[in-house]
Scaffold this motif. Structure first.
Motif, mmCIF file in Angstrom:
data_model
loop_
_atom_site.group_PDB
_atom_site.id
_atom_site.type_symbol
_atom_site.label_atom_id
_atom_site.label_comp_id
_atom_site.label_asym_id
_atom_site.label_seq_id
_atom_site.Cartn_x
_atom_site.Cartn_y
_atom_site.Cartn_z
ATOM 1 N N ALA A 128 -4.078 -6.213 -2.877
ATOM 2 C CA ALA A 128 -2.960 -5.888 -3.455
ATOM 3 C C ALA A 128 -1.547 -6.033 -2.725
ATOM 4 N N GLY A 129 -1.916 -6.602 -1.395
ATOM 5 C CA GLY A 129 -0.706 -6.996 -0.428
ATOM 6 C C GLY A 129 -0.288 -5.836 0.079
ATOM 7 N N LYS A 130 -1.023 -4.877 0.455
ATOM 8 C CA LYS A 130 -0.709 -3.605 1.144
ATOM 9 C C LYS A 130 -1.364 -3.374 2.574
ATOM 10 N N PHE A 131 -0.804 -3.024 3.647
ATOM 11 C CA PHE A 131 -1.540 -2.817 4.780
ATOM 12 C C PHE A 131 -2.493 -2.100 4.752
ATOM 13 N N THR A 132 -3.588 -2.331 5.524
ATOM 14 C CA THR A 132 -4.727 -1.405 5.878
ATOM 15 C C THR A 132 -4.703 -0.934 7.205
ATOM 16 N N ALA A 133 -5.740 0.070 7.654
ATOM 17 C CA ALA A 133 -5.758 0.619 9.096
ATOM 18 C C ALA A 133 -6.795 -0.201 9.731
ATOM 19 N N PHE A 181 1.114 1.798 9.003
ATOM 20 C CA PHE A 181 1.917 1.167 7.716
ATOM 21 C C PHE A 181 0.833 1.155 6.681
ATOM 22 N N GLU A 182 -0.326 1.778 6.615
ATOM 23 C CA GLU A 182 -1.399 1.716 5.962
ATOM 24 C C GLU A 182 -0.927 2.086 4.576
ATOM 25 N N GLY A 183 -1.168 1.335 3.385
ATOM 26 C CA GLY A 183 -0.790 1.615 2.159
ATOM 27 C C GLY A 183 0.534 1.297 1.612
ATOM 28 N N LEU A 184 1.334 0.674 2.636
ATOM 29 C CA LEU A 184 2.711 0.248 2.013
ATOM 30 C C LEU A 184 2.569 -1.194 1.847
ATOM 31 N N GLU A 185 3.582 -1.552 0.874
ATOM 32 C CA GLU A 185 3.304 -3.201 0.635
ATOM 33 C C GLU A 185 4.079 -3.942 1.666
ATOM 34 N N ARG A 188 -5.014 -20.440 1.718
ATOM 35 C CA ARG A 188 -6.274 -20.944 1.243
ATOM 36 C C ARG A 188 -6.156 -21.134 -0.363
ATOM 37 N N ALA A 189 -5.369 -20.201 -0.767
ATOM 38 C CA ALA A 189 -4.929 -20.215 -2.442
ATOM 39 C C ALA A 189 -3.726 -20.842 -2.771
ATOM 40 N N LYS A 190 -2.863 -21.142 -1.599
ATOM 41 C CA LYS A 190 -1.378 -21.687 -1.906
ATOM 42 C C LYS A 190 -0.817 -20.749 -3.107
ATOM 43 N N THR A 191 -0.958 -19.418 -2.775
ATOM 44 C CA THR A 191 -0.105 -18.634 -3.587
ATOM 45 C C THR A 191 0.466 -17.343 -2.510
ATOM 46 N N PRO A 192 1.426 -16.616 -3.105
ATOM 47 C CA PRO A 192 1.988 -15.467 -2.195
ATOM 48 C C PRO A 192 0.919 -14.468 -2.130
#
Length: 152
Positions: free
Chosen positions: A97-102, A110-114, A148-152
């Motif tokens: 989802a583009g959010k930081f993990t731990a 920054f976990e959970g922040l986009e 890899r996917a060439k997408t954001p």
């Protein structure tokens, strides 16, 4: 060396003038060090303080910034190749989802922040509070975020 703050910086000699302008400080060279000598050293991570290696890589140029870059093996083909060559972990502390993990200690605060939203603002605040942010300006990468996917 900065003439007003007496801070010392490590950068490519070809970047001296541009870097000086970017941080609004006149700089005076103290000396030079070649790449192989740098590669035998390390530095402190600006967020966690852990020791990280200084590595040589063909894709690093003196055309922008300081002439030095960080390496994130899970975030680009060139960085991935450098990671493989130096047995670096390729953990990606960003979820689908583009959010930081731990998954990495540096990303945990920054976990959970986009990453492209509040996350990047908090990272900049963290760097600034530690005196590790010298300048901040928009930057357009040469390649998509997901190589890899060439997408954001």
């Amino acid at each position: 060396r900065g003439t007003s703050s007496q801070r010392c910086f490590l950068l490519a000699s070809a970047r001296l003038e541009a870097f000086s302008e970017a941080i609004s400080e006149e700089l005076t060279p103290l000396g030079t060090v070649d790449g192989p000598t740098l590669a035998s050293l390390g530095c402190k991570h600006p967020i966690s303080g852990r020791r990280v290696p200084l590595l040589l890589a063909e894709h690093v140029t003196a055309t922008s910034g300081s002439g030095l870059v960080h390496t994130a093996p899970a975030h680009g083909a060139e960085d991935y190749e450098v990671g493989l060559a130096h047995s670096l972990s390729s953990v990606c502390p960003v979820d689908a989802a583009g959010k930081f993990t731990a998954e990495l200690p540096e990303a945990a605060p920054f976990e959970g922040l986009e990453v492209l939203g509040d996350g990047q603002l908090r990272v900049l605040e963290s760097l600034s509070s530690r005196g590790a942010l010298l300048s901040c300006a928009p930057y357009a990468h040469r390649y998509p975020y997901d190589w890899r996917a060439k997408t954001p």
